[in-house]
Write an enzyme that holds these catalytic residues in place. Structure first.
Site, mmCIF file in Angstrom:
data_model
loop_
_atom_site.group_PDB
_atom_site.id
_atom_site.type_symbol
_atom_site.label_atom_id
_atom_site.label_comp_id
_atom_site.label_asym_id
_atom_site.label_seq_id
_atom_site.Cartn_x
_atom_site.Cartn_y
_atom_site.Cartn_z
ATOM 1 N N PRO A 45 0.817 -1.215 0.000
ATOM 2 C CA PRO A 45 0.000 0.000 0.000
ATOM 3 C C PRO A 45 0.851 1.266 0.000
ATOM 4 C CG PRO A 45 0.076 -0.933 2.205
ATOM 5 C CD PRO A 45 0.880 -1.849 1.320
ATOM 6 N N CYS A 103 2.134 29.148 -16.236
ATOM 7 C CA CYS A 103 1.571 29.678 -17.484
ATOM 8 C C CYS A 103 0.966 28.576 -18.342
ATOM 9 C CB CYS A 103 2.645 30.433 -18.242
ATOM 10 S SG CYS A 103 3.184 31.838 -17.282
HETATM 11 N N1 LLP Z 1 2.506 -1.757 -6.098
HETATM 12 C C1 LLP Z 1 2.662 -1.526 -7.414
HETATM 13 C C2 LLP Z 1 3.278 -2.563 -8.256
HETATM 14 C C3 LLP Z 1 2.231 -0.308 -7.980
HETATM 15 O O1 LLP Z 1 2.388 -0.092 -9.287
HETATM 16 C C4 LLP Z 1 1.651 0.686 -7.149
HETATM 17 C C5 LLP Z 1 1.223 1.974 -7.686
HETATM 18 C C6 LLP Z 1 1.514 0.396 -5.768
HETATM 19 C C7 LLP Z 1 1.951 -0.832 -5.281
HETATM 20 C C8 LLP Z 1 0.924 1.373 -4.798
HETATM 21 O O2 LLP Z 1 -0.408 1.635 -5.089
HETATM 22 P P1 LLP Z 1 -1.308 2.508 -4.078
HETATM 23 O O3 LLP Z 1 -1.526 1.694 -2.821
HETATM 24 O O4 LLP Z 1 -0.585 3.763 -3.792
HETATM 25 O O5 LLP Z 1 -2.554 2.727 -4.826
HETATM 26 N N2 LLP Z 1 0.277 8.792 -9.590
HETATM 27 C C9 LLP Z 1 -1.013 8.139 -9.447
HETATM 28 C C10 LLP Z 1 -0.891 6.783 -8.824
HETATM 29 C C11 LLP Z 1 0.054 5.825 -9.533
HETATM 30 C C12 LLP Z 1 0.137 4.467 -8.883
HETATM 31 C C13 LLP Z 1 1.184 3.626 -9.516
HETATM 32 N N3 LLP Z 1 1.400 2.333 -8.903
HETATM 33 C C14 LLP Z 1 -1.951 9.051 -8.672
HETATM 34 O O6 LLP Z 1 -1.543 10.150 -8.293
HETATM 35 O O7 LLP Z 1 -3.107 8.704 -8.446
#
Ligand code: LLP
Length: 412
Positions: free
Chosen positions: A273, A341
């Protein structure tokens, strides 16, 4: 952890107006208590199941945040050599680090093997060959899981959905048994796990449950085929509430809904997470510079911009924006925009916001995940500082960049 007392917004016991005056704006502010509570919610919900909570470093990779989690016992999910460097600097135990990602370079694999990380989540057969060859040279035999793509729709934003066959991630679950079979001859690797991750900001549990059932079935059949499968990595992805009044699944309830089937599998379960640990634990503090009107449209121009928090521009993401000091005035409808900008530089559009005036502070909520890490120097804007609050105290864990920082490493 962010709440009003006598009309003033606090992070734990620190008044944010005071903090903003001392540290300046824009600034990211994180609650240590909130980060730790979210981490412990995962850790405790597993109860009697062997598990690793590997915080996804990409969500917020500040050393102090990593250090806080490392001391609490967290492992880490990394996707680059740079993230590995950070977690080691923060004092993490390499034996609790899992390396994910679709494009690991030979240098990164070498660094990971030299550091003695726990395991690799591999995303292609070519990557398996690379890790095997490099492990042979070092005389080590790391564990690996194939990241399988369970072809489940996470029902989230298309840029952060990863579990469908059209995405670049993982190996189709139907092809996974063949990949494990062919990997039998890679004697420097131990096929002891299965992994998946179907996307991020997932608000319904059913896609996750569907994916879990699919990977559990795969793990069982691989076990029957003689592979020593001991690890199951379910990735990250649990969503958080970005809208006030929105209900996101609770961490404890989420793990509880998986508990029985995971326990029955007798596997060691890893979760990765990111957002659900740090997202709600952070805000972006900003100061109102101007109010202006273009025809009927009203704008609140603030000193934070898309270079500080790109989520609204990139994903049309909604972040609540609340006043740091509440006033008994009727609210207004406005776009909250920054100085960059580009018309795409906005933090909110057509939003009901407090009737703020120049000099007032606003808090952009739920900015602890994918906030600072996605920030840039666009328009040659120094990046914002990060501040960690612990009870009634706070410390700047990353100072504001200076103009000298902007040109560091450049030559004329
Ligand atoms: N494990 C893997 C293999 C992942 O690709 C990701 C996120 C996570 C864990 C963690 O996921 P989380 O628990 O944070 O949802 N920039 C985007 C989010 C990109 C997530 C990429 N991978 C945003 O701002 O919503």
């Amino acid at each position: 952890m962010f709440s009003y007392s006598d009309s003033d917004l606090y992070c734990e016991n620190v008044a944010l107006a005071d903090l903003a005056t001392r540290v300046g704006t824009p600034a990211f502010v994180y609650s240590a208590q909130s980060i730790l509570e979210n981490y412990r919610a995962y850790d405790e919900a597993f109860q009697d199941i062997p598990h690793n909570v590997c915080y996804a470093v990409k969500a917020n990779s500040s050393l102090a945040v990593l250090g806080l989690l490392a001391r609490a016992g967290a492992g880490f999910d990394i996707v680059s050599g740079g993230e590995l460097y950070r977690v080691l600097e923060a004092g993490a135990d390499p034996a609790k680090v899992v390396f994910s990602g679709v494009g690991k370079t030979p240098d990164e694999v070498e660094y990971a093997l030299a550091s003695g990380i726990h395991r690799f989540n591999c995303e292609s057969e070519a990557e398996l060959l690379l890790v095997d060859a490099m492990a042979a040279r070092r005389g080590v035999r790391p564990g690996f899981a194939v990241r399988v793509n369970p072809d489940v729709d996470a029902n989230t934003h298309p840029y952060i959905s990863t579990g469908l066959s059209e995405h670049k991630f993982g190996i189709a679950i139907s092809e996974a048994p063949g990949v494990y079979e062919r990997a039998r001859k890679l004697v420097n690797l131990c096929a002891d796990g299965v992994s998946c991750h179907i996307g991020s900001q997932i608000l319904e549990l059913s896609p996750i449950l569907e994916a879990v059932d699919k990977v559990l079935a795969l793990a069982a059949s691989l076990g029957n085929a003689g592979f020593p499968i001991r690890h199951l990595d379910l990735g990250g992805g649990l969503g958080v509430a970005y809208h006030s009044g929105q209900k996101a699944p609770e961490i404890r309830a989420f793990i509880a809904s998986l508990h029985d089937r995971l326990r029955a599998s007798r596997l060691c379960v890893t979760v990765e997470p990111g957002r659900s640990i740090v997202g709600p634990a952070g805000i972006l503090l900003t100061r109102v510079l101007y109010r202006k009107k273009n025809g009927p449209k009203e704008f609140v121009v603030v000193d934070a911009a898309m270079n500080d928090l790109i989520r609204p521009s990139l994903y049309r993401a909604h972040h609540e924006i609340i006043p740091v000091r509440q006033r008994p005035l009727p609210s207004i409808t406005a776009d909250v925009v920054g100085p960059v900008c580009e018309s795409g530089d906005f933090l909110a559009r057509d939003r009901t916001v407090a009737n703020v005036m120049p000099g007032d502070y606003l808090a952009v909520c739920t900015a602890g995940a994918y906030g600072f890490v996605l920030s840039s120097n666009y328009n040659s804007r120094p990046r914002a500082p990060e501040v960690l609050v612990e009870g009634g105290a706070y410390r700047v864990i990353r100072r504001r960049e200076t103009f000298e920082d902007l040109v560091r490493g450049e030559t004329l």
